[in-house]
Every structure is written in structure tokens, then in C-alpha cells.
Write a protein that holds these residues in place. Structure first.
Motif, PDB file in Angstrom:
ATOM      1  N   THR A 517      37.974  52.254  43.099  1.00  0.00           N
ATOM      2  CA  THR A 517      38.697  51.434  42.119  1.00  0.00           C
ATOM      3  C   THR A 517      40.171  51.386  42.499  1.00  0.00           C
ATOM      4  O   THR A 517      40.813  52.423  42.653  1.00  0.00           O
ATOM      5  N   LEU A 518      40.697  50.179  42.676  1.00  0.00           N
ATOM      6  CA  LEU A 518      42.130  49.953  42.827  1.00  0.00           C
ATOM      7  C   LEU A 518      42.514  48.914  41.780  1.00  0.00           C
ATOM      8  O   LEU A 518      42.240  47.726  41.935  1.00  0.00           O
ATOM      9  N   ASN A 519      43.113  49.375  40.695  1.00  0.00           N
ATOM     10  CA  ASN A 519      43.391  48.530  39.537  1.00  0.00           C
ATOM     11  C   ASN A 519      44.895  48.446  39.342  1.00  0.00           C
ATOM     12  O   ASN A 519      45.537  49.453  39.005  1.00  0.00           O
ATOM     13  N   PHE A 520      45.458  47.278  39.544  1.00  0.00           N
ATOM     14  CA  PHE A 520      46.893  47.086  39.373  1.00  0.00           C
ATOM     15  C   PHE A 520      47.164  46.335  38.071  1.00  0.00           C
ATOM     16  O   PHE A 520      46.468  45.370  37.739  1.00  0.00           O
ATOM     17  N   SER A 521      48.162  46.789  37.342  1.00  0.00           N
ATOM     18  CA  SER A 521      48.515  46.138  36.079  1.00  0.00           C
ATOM     19  C   SER A 521      49.151  44.773  36.363  1.00  0.00           C
ATOM     20  O   SER A 521      49.639  44.508  37.462  1.00  0.00           O
ATOM     21  N   TYR A 522      49.152  43.927  35.349  1.00  0.00           N
ATOM     22  CA  TYR A 522      49.682  42.578  35.520  1.00  0.00           C
ATOM     23  C   TYR A 522      50.175  42.074  34.170  1.00  0.00           C
ATOM     24  O   TYR A 522      49.796  42.571  33.114  1.00  0.00           O
ATOM     25  N   GLU A 523      51.040  41.096  34.197  1.00  0.00           N
ATOM     26  CA  GLU A 523      51.506  40.438  32.984  1.00  0.00           C
ATOM     27  C   GLU A 523      50.548  39.306  32.638  1.00  0.00           C
ATOM     28  O   GLU A 523      50.145  38.535  33.506  1.00  0.00           O
ATOM     29  N   HIS A 524      50.161  39.235  31.371  1.00  0.00           N
ATOM     30  CA  HIS A 524      49.178  38.235  30.952  1.00  0.00           C
ATOM     31  C   HIS A 524      49.686  36.810  31.146  1.00  0.00           C
ATOM     32  O   HIS A 524      48.893  35.875  31.251  1.00  0.00           O
ATOM     33  N   SER A 525      50.997  36.641  31.207  1.00  0.00           N
ATOM     34  CA  SER A 525      51.539  35.299  31.410  1.00  0.00           C
ATOM     35  C   SER A 525      51.389  34.839  32.859  1.00  0.00           C
ATOM     36  O   SER A 525      51.519  33.646  33.148  1.00  0.00           O
ATOM     37  N   GLN A 526      51.110  35.783  33.768  1.00  0.00           N
ATOM     38  CA  GLN A 526      50.961  35.450  35.180  1.00  0.00           C
ATOM     39  C   GLN A 526      49.501  35.209  35.516  1.00  0.00           C
ATOM     40  O   GLN A 526      48.660  36.066  35.283  1.00  0.00           O
ATOM     41  N   MET A 527      49.218  34.058  36.080  1.00  0.00           N
ATOM     42  CA  MET A 527      47.857  33.789  36.516  1.00  0.00           C
ATOM     43  C   MET A 527      47.570  34.490  37.841  1.00  0.00           C
ATOM     44  O   MET A 527      46.502  35.052  38.052  1.00  0.00           O
ATOM     45  N   LYS A 528      48.550  34.474  38.736  1.00  0.00           N
ATOM     46  CA  LYS A 528      48.383  35.089  40.037  1.00  0.00           C
ATOM     47  C   LYS A 528      49.292  36.313  40.154  1.00  0.00           C
ATOM     48  O   LYS A 528      50.450  36.254  39.752  1.00  0.00           O
ATOM     49  N   PRO A 529      48.787  37.414  40.718  1.00  0.00           N
ATOM     50  CA  PRO A 529      49.671  38.554  40.977  1.00  0.00           C
ATOM     51  C   PRO A 529      50.645  38.226  42.106  1.00  0.00           C
ATOM     52  O   PRO A 529      50.360  37.395  42.974  1.00  0.00           O
ATOM     53  N   VAL A 530      51.784  38.876  42.093  1.00  0.00           N
ATOM     54  CA  VAL A 530      52.786  38.669  43.141  1.00  0.00           C
ATOM     55  C   VAL A 530      52.347  39.402  44.402  1.00  0.00           C
ATOM     56  O   VAL A 530      52.056  40.601  44.361  1.00  0.00           O
ATOM     57  N   MET A 531      52.267  38.699  45.522  1.00  0.00           N
ATOM     58  CA  MET A 531      51.843  39.310  46.785  1.00  0.00           C
ATOM     59  C   MET A 531      53.013  40.096  47.380  1.00  0.00           C
ATOM     60  O   MET A 531      53.752  39.610  48.240  1.00  0.00           O
ATOM     61  N   SER A 532      53.174  41.317  46.909  1.00  0.00           N
ATOM     62  CA  SER A 532      54.348  42.111  47.266  1.00  0.00           C
ATOM     63  C   SER A 532      54.047  43.317  48.140  1.00  0.00           C
ATOM     64  O   SER A 532      54.937  44.068  48.483  1.00  0.00           O
ATOM     65  N   TRP A 533      52.765  43.528  48.500  1.00  0.00           N
ATOM     66  CA  TRP A 533      52.412  44.720  49.281  1.00  0.00           C
ATOM     67  C   TRP A 533      51.427  44.303  50.370  1.00  0.00           C
ATOM     68  O   TRP A 533      50.251  44.594  50.326  1.00  0.00           O
ATOM     69  N   MET A 534      51.945  43.636  51.396  1.00  0.00           N
ATOM     70  CA  MET A 534      51.076  43.070  52.424  1.00  0.00           C
ATOM     71  C   MET A 534      50.386  44.136  53.262  1.00  0.00           C
ATOM     72  O   MET A 534      49.269  43.934  53.747  1.00  0.00           O
ATOM     73  N   SER A 535      51.022  45.280  53.466  1.00  0.00           N
ATOM     74  CA  SER A 535      50.396  46.325  54.274  1.00  0.00           C
ATOM     75  C   SER A 535      49.221  46.982  53.570  1.00  0.00           C
ATOM     76  O   SER A 535      48.489  47.761  54.179  1.00  0.00           O
ATOM     77  N   LEU A 536      49.017  46.670  52.288  1.00  0.00           N
ATOM     78  CA  LEU A 536      47.846  47.182  51.584  1.00  0.00           C
ATOM     79  C   LEU A 536      46.559  46.636  52.196  1.00  0.00           C
ATOM     80  O   LEU A 536      45.487  47.234  52.034  1.00  0.00           O
ATOM     81  N   LYS A 537      46.652  45.510  52.917  1.00  0.00           N
ATOM     82  CA  LYS A 537      45.464  44.939  53.550  1.00  0.00           C
ATOM     83  C   LYS A 537      44.825  45.931  54.512  1.00  0.00           C
ATOM     84  O   LYS A 537      43.599  46.017  54.614  1.00  0.00           O
ATOM     85  N   LYS A 538      45.658  46.678  55.235  1.00  0.00           N
ATOM     86  CA  LYS A 538      45.125  47.656  56.186  1.00  0.00           C
ATOM     87  C   LYS A 538      44.377  48.763  55.455  1.00  0.00           C
ATOM     88  O   LYS A 538      43.305  49.212  55.898  1.00  0.00           O
ATOM     89  N   VAL A 539      44.916  49.204  54.323  1.00  0.00           N
ATOM     90  CA  VAL A 539      44.259  50.246  53.532  1.00  0.00           C
ATOM     91  C   VAL A 539      42.910  49.748  53.020  1.00  0.00           C
ATOM     92  O   VAL A 539      41.906  50.465  53.061  1.00  0.00           O
ATOM     93  N   LEU A 540      42.878  48.498  52.531  1.00  0.00           N
ATOM     94  CA  LEU A 540      41.630  47.935  52.023  1.00  0.00           C
ATOM     95  C   LEU A 540      40.582  47.830  53.126  1.00  0.00           C
ATOM     96  O   LEU A 540      39.410  48.181  52.922  1.00  0.00           O
ATOM     97  N   LYS A 541      40.986  47.369  54.292  1.00  0.00           N
ATOM     98  CA  LYS A 541      40.045  47.268  55.400  1.00  0.00           C
ATOM     99  C   LYS A 541      39.538  48.644  55.807  1.00  0.00           C
ATOM    100  O   LYS A 541      38.351  48.829  56.109  1.00  0.00           O
ATOM    101  N   CYS A 542      40.437  49.617  55.789  1.00  0.00           N
ATOM    102  CA  CYS A 542      40.061  50.993  56.101  1.00  0.00           C
ATOM    103  C   CYS A 542      39.004  51.503  55.127  1.00  0.00           C
ATOM    104  O   CYS A 542      38.004  52.114  55.522  1.00  0.00           O
ATOM    105  N   LEU A 543      39.190  51.237  53.836  1.00  0.00           N
ATOM    106  CA  LEU A 543      38.274  51.740  52.814  1.00  0.00           C
ATOM    107  C   LEU A 543      36.944  50.992  52.817  1.00  0.00           C
ATOM    108  O   LEU A 543      35.881  51.597  52.669  1.00  0.00           O
TER     109      LEU A 543
END
Length: 649
Positions: A517-543
Motif C-alpha cells: 500500500t502506497l497511499n498519498f493524501s490529496y486535496e478534494h478540489s484537485q482532480m489530478k495529484p501533482v507529479m512532484s516525485w518522479m524518482s518514485l517510479k524507480k521504487v514502484l518498478k522495484c516493488l
């Protein structure tokens, strides 16, 4: 009494050849259905599914139309009263999970042979009239779960529990449970081993003292009751208006008076352990005098004497090669419902005897500290974790709340947590940390305790583009469950640095991981989360690529693109399948074991979802709610082309 009969238009009518072929086709189709573990349904499971599908139109309809509000039966003669209690319990859980349980269906399933009844998923059905049927028909219940039944009067609850003396496990989470109910439990449920009274706001800490006996809780002129044989006591978030100091004193009393406790969740627990170890009982005398219970120093001496006698008897029994009477009694008390906990505690880490010998070594060296049997504790603060570790050498599961900032010595809370976990290093299997600060602050603590962890939960942590999530994975190589609920980075990462561009063959893997589980909080007024952590892609691929045993995946509002990561993992899967197509010993494939995957508020596309459905044969549920790349038309087509249950909003 013909309570259960076929509908008139079908009674006595023979099925024609076409109808028989249709039934055979339906039966063969149902035989190919799979259970939660991916195996083919057993005949028993298929029969229960058929019962669940037909209850409303057959048995429930007949009973509701003709008897429900007209008669009151002590017993109901029908197909369910001849089923084994285990099957009735499984059918009850099946109806509740499918939201098909009704008042009439519940009446029909309250049979004398029932041993377990859980109404947690349908608390709206729990009322005073239902308890009349439970008391009349199910006095042999061993397990009862009434969590969330807020409309239940305390008096009715007390009267009901007073008529269920065989209970071993009881959950009253969020109910109007009060002191009177606890007193009834202490007097009537003498075999109780598991009690969960969390979020019962009518309870004060002092109201729990009756569970441990005491003169003031016995009938006038009668000797006090012996303590309940509780193995597990969960009592978090009770009574908002307690007196200062009462939670610690009450927790200390219960720890001393309930000798078999191994799983505890209470406010003030760590401070109570510290108080017991340092024998600072003078500060609790006002509390014990007010509540009319024995002084804690007397309880300490009695418990110390009991432990000494037990150690001698265990040694004598071991020398004679015989079963100790104490262990026989404890096994009898813990026989129902504790198998999973005992298996988990034995799975990895040192054995009980090794940990107890570790504790005895301190006592034999001249330290007169009392050794507690606790293994699983919740509701801790990290400042008392060191004292708790010394008091409970068998600890294998901890849930701790860590404040943001520094302690009185100027140390960071992460350093305090690391120091507190040092004593448990090598034996801790499950760790839950609630921390509103940066995740990087917890890295040292995870490196201390991570080598033996099989379950890790981090809640409320803050992240940045430089959060060392890969280092966390490296520190915990044996994880089966990883759950992180985090705040997304506040500063954007526009492009990956040079280190993130290096070869990926050295990335850590979690080969035993089953739940992610990787659950990030968000503001309900935002439809899309802000893409602010691009290196997280490597962690996701690793997992995803390095955890072939994954069964449950939840990736919510990720602050990075997910669709491209999934496409990379699926391409690796296609390549591996091609290479090992003719091999009999091919390695496990990524995503091959997945049964449920949730990806709300991500950039996943419908073509990727379909690819996962085609490759993951065990997949049952997909959640792509608020995924802005998926249109309504695409989702309709996706649902029609697969039997997987898809949620999209």
C-alpha cells in the motif's frame, strides 16, 4: 411446519432437455470459478454460494411473509439447523460480505450449533429483539462480534452477555458498553480470552478493573472473583474525560492482575510498564483506595511469587519429561482463536523460551524486575519504549506514536525510537509507526529493527523528492506487508538526477512481499495529484517487478506517473514468459499472483488495465476510480470484456 418449500410455479415441474443442458452449462461454468487463493472452488463452497444466491427468493421470502412478525420461535426447523455450525458461520459471513444479510435471514441462521457470530458488517441489524433470539438459540457461542452496534442499550447488552457463559472472544468496538457491561463480563464470561472494547466512550479506565478481580466487584459477602484468563485486551480510545493518571494506574493494575496477557492496546501502557519495573507504586495508592482494589505493591509481590513457582514447576516438568500443569491450563484457555497469533509469533525471530531466558538472566543477576509476557502492544509512545523492552523480552509486534520534534535531552524523535527499538533488534516482526514528520527521520530506527520485520506500517509521514524509500526497502528485506500512508512532496522534482539514471540491476527486492500500500493524501478540489516525485517510479518498478508473490496492491493518488511503470513491468513479464515458455521450472512472474489492485487518482490507462487483467489470472477486483485517462465508454467496454469486478467513478 412448512417453513421452507419450493415456489408453486416450479413445484413438481420437470426440466426439459433444453433446461437440463442450460443447467449443466451453468454448473460447468461455476466449477471453473476460483476461490480467494486462486484454487478451484470446493463443492462445499459452491453449495454455500448457491445457498446465498437463493436464500432471498426461497427460504427468507417464505419466513418473512408468513412468520417473521407473527410468531416468535425458540427453534426453527429447516435446512440450516441440520448443517454443521462451521458451515452456518461461513454462510453468515458470506451474506454479510455480499450485503445480502437481512433480519429474516439472520433469524434463520441463529441455530444452536453456531459457535461464531460476526455482525460487524451489518450493525444495523443488531437490536434488542435480536438478542432475544440469540439468548434463546445460541447459548453455546464461543465468538461474538457486535462492532459498531451503536443503537444497542447497555442494559440489554449486559443481560445478553450474562446468558452467554461459553464466550471465548468478544468484540464490542464502538458500542455503548459501560461499567455495568464490563462487570457482567467479569462475572459471567469466565472463559473469555479475547476482548476488544476500543472506542467505547462510556467506559473509563477504572471501569476495566473488574476484569482483574477485586473485592469491590464481588457480590456482598462473597469472596472476590479470580481474574479472567484474558490473552488479548484491546481498549484504545475510551472515555474522553478520565482523571489524569488513571489510565496509567489502571493499565498497571491489569498488567499485574491478568497473568496471561500477551496482546494489549491501552493508553498509558508503556508508562505502566515503566512504573512496574521501577516499583513506583506510591503514586497509585490514591487510585487503588478510591476504586477499592488491592494495592499494586501487593499485586506485584503476588505476581512475583507466582512467576517464581511457575519457573520452578516448569524446570521440574522439563527434567521429568512431563507436561506442566500450568501449560496445560494455558493451552486450554488459548485453544480457540489464538492459533493465528501463536503461529505468527513463532514464524520468525527467537522463541519464547529464548526471550524468557534473556529476561531471567537480568533477574538472576540481581535485578528484581518483573518479566511480563506481552508480545503484541499498541498505543505506545517512543519515550518509554526502552523500559517496555526490558519489561517484555518476548515483544514481536509494536505500534508506536512518535511526536514531531525533540525530547527533553534534545534528541530527535527518530533517534529516541531507534534507541528504544535496539533492545528488540532481531526479534521484532511487526512495526507500526504513526509519525507526522519526514520519513527520513525514521530510517535509522528501521535499519536497527528492519532485519527481522515481516510487516511494516508507516502512517502520516511526510515525503520529499529525496526521501530514501529505497533505503527503507533495503533495511527490511523480509517484508510480507508494506503499508505507507504519506503526505506527498511539497516541492516538485522536474527531472531525475544522475543517480536515478544508473543501472537498475542493483535495486533491492522484496521477494516475500504479499501486500503493498502506497497511499498519498490529496486535496478534494484537485482532480489530478501533482507529479512532484518522479524518482518514485524507480521504487514502484522495484516493488512491482521484484515482488512476484504480491496479492494485494493499493496505489492511491501517486505523485508520479504510474502507467509507464506498469507498462515496463508488463513488458518484463511478457519477455520472461517468452523465455521460460517451455521451461518446467520457470521463476514466479511479476503480478501473476495479484488478486486485487487499487489505483484511484492515477494516470493509468484502460489498455494497461486490460493487459493486467489478461496476465493476472487470479485477479478479481480492480479500482480505477477518478482515473482521468479512462473514459466512460472505455470502462463499459472493459467491464464487458472481463469477469473482473471493476470500480470506476
Amino acid at each position: 411446519m412448512p417453513l421452507f418449500r419450493a415456489s408453486g410455479k416450479y413445484a413438481g415441474v420437470k426440466a426439459g432437455p433444453g433446461r437440463r443442458r442450460l443447467r449443466n452449462k451453468e454448473w460447468m461454468g461455476s466449477c471453473r470459478k476460483t476461490d480467494e487463493d486462486g484454487s478451484v472452488f470446493s463443492l462445499t463452497r459452491l453449495c454455500l454460494l448457491s445457498l446465498a444466491d437463493n436464500m432471498k427468493e426461497v427460504w427468507v421470502k417464505d419466513y418473512a411473509d408468513n412468520y417473521l412478525d407473527h410468531y416468535s420461535f425458540r427453534f426453527i426447523m429447516g435446512p440450516f439447523n441440520v448443517l454443521p455450525g462451521e458451515l452456518v458461520e461461513e454462510l453468515t459471513l458470506l451474506l454479510c460480505s455480499r450485503k445480502q444479510m437481512s433480519r429474516a435471514a439472520l433469524h434463520l441462521l441463529l441455530v444452536p450449533q453456531l459457535r461464531g457470530l460476526s455482525l460487524e458488517k451489518c450493525p444495523g441489524l443488531v437490536n434488542s429483539s435480536l438478542f432475544t433470539h440469540i439468548v434463546a438459540r445460541c447459548q453455546g457461542l464461543w465468538s461474538l462480534d457486535l462492532s459498531g452496534a451503536q443503537q444497542l442499550p447497555s442494559k440489554v447488552l449486559s443481560e445478553t452477555l450474562g446468558c452467554l457463559p461459553a464466550l471465548r472472544s468478544l468484540s464490542l468496538v464502538g458500542t455503548p458498553c459501560d461499567r455495568c457491561v464490563i462487570r457482567t463480563i467479569a462475572h459471567s464470561c469466565r472463559f473469555l480470552r479475547h476482548l476488544d472494547i476500543s472506542r467505547c466512550h462510556f467506559l473509563s479506565p477504572a471501569a476495566l478493573l473488574s476484569l482483574g478481580g477485586g473485592a469491590s466487584f464481588s457480590p456482598s459477602g462473597c469472596p472476590s472473583l479470580s481474574p479472567l484468563p484474558l490473552y488479548s485486551l484491546l481498549a484504545l480510545d475510551i472515555d474522553f474525560g478520565e482523571r489524569e493518571g488513571d489510565p496509567v494506574a489502571a493499565a498497571a493494575y491489569l498488567l499485574l492482575s491478568l497473568p496471561f496477557l500477551e496482546r494489549v492496546a491501552m493508553d498509558g501502557l508503556a508508562q505502566a510498564c515503566c512504573l512496574i519495573q521501577e516499583k513506583q507504586f506510591a503514586q497509585t495508592e490514591e487510585f487503588t483506595d478510591r476504586e477499592g482494589v488491592p494495592k499494586l505493591l501487593d499485586l506485584w509481590r503476588e505476581r512475583k511469587s507466582m512467576d517464581s513457582l511457575r519457573n520452578k514447576s516448569e524446570g521440574a516438568a522439563a527434567a521429568a519429561g512431563e507436561e506442566d500443569e500450568y501449560e496445560e491450563e494455558r493451552t486450554l484457555w488459548e485453544g480457540y482463536g489464538s492459533e493465528n497469533e501463536e503461529e505468527a509469533s513463532r514464524d520468525e525471530g527467537p522463541s519464547c523460551s529464548q526471550a524468557e531466558e534473556k529476561g531471567r538472566g537480568r533477574v538472576l543477576s540481581g535485578d528484581e524486575r518483573l518479566i511480563l509476557r506481552l508480545k503484541d502492544v499498541k498505543g505506545l509512545s517512543c519515550d518509554s519504549l526502552d523500559s517496555l523492552s526490558h519489561a517484555c523480552p518476548n515483544l514481536c509486534s509494536i505500534s508506536v506514536n512518535v511526536d514531531d520534534g525533540e525530547d527533553t535531552r534534545g534528541r530527535s524523535q527518530g533517534s529516541v525510537l531507534a534507541a528504544g527499538l535496539q533492545e528488540c533488534s532481531g526479534q521484532l516482526q511487526s512495526l507500526t509507526v504513526h509519525y507526522p514528520g519526514p520519513l527520513v527521520d525514521l530510517l535509522t530506527a528501521l535499519q536497527v529493527a528492519g532485519s527481522s520485520l515481516v510487516s511494516l506500517t508507516l502512517e502520516g509521514v511526510k515525503t520529499s523528492p529525496h526521501t530514501p524509500l529505497l533505503e527503507v526497502i533495503k533495511a527490511c528485506p523480509r517484508l510480507r506487508d508494506l503499508h505507507i500512508s504519506a503526505e506527498p512532496p511539497t516541492t516538485p522534482q522536474e527531472e531525475e538526477d544522475q543517480e536515478n539514471q544508473r543501472e537498475e540491476r542493483d535495486l533491492p527486492q522484496l521477494p516475500h512481499l504479499c501486500s503493498l500500500t502506497l497511499n498519498f493524501s490529496y486535496e478534494h478540489s484537485q482532480m489530478k495529484p501533482v507529479m512532484s516525485w518522479m524518482s518514485l517510479k524507480k521504487v514502484l518498478k522495484c516493488l512491482l517487478a521484484g515482488s512476484p508473490l504480491l496479492e494485494k496492491i493499493s496505489l492511491v493518488s501517486l505523485p508520479c506517473p504510474l502507467n509507464c511503470v506498469l507498462q515496463d513491468v508488463l513488458s518484463v513479464l511478457d519477455l520472461d514468459q517468452h523465455i521460460f515458455a517451455e521451461s518446467t521450472d520457470s521463476p514466479p512472474m511479476p503480478l501473476a499472483q495479484v488478486q486485487r489492485i487499487d489505483m484511484p487518482r492515477t494516470d493509468v490507462e484502460v489498455i494497461t488495465v486490460k493487459s493486467i487483467m489478461q496476465r493476472s489470472k487470479r485477479l478479481k477486483n480492480v479500482d480505477v476510480s477518478y482515473c482521468w485517462q479512462i473514459s466512460n465508454l472505455e470502462m463499459v467496454d472493459c467491464r464487458m470484456s472481463s469477469k473482473v469486478q471493476v470500480v470506476w467513478l
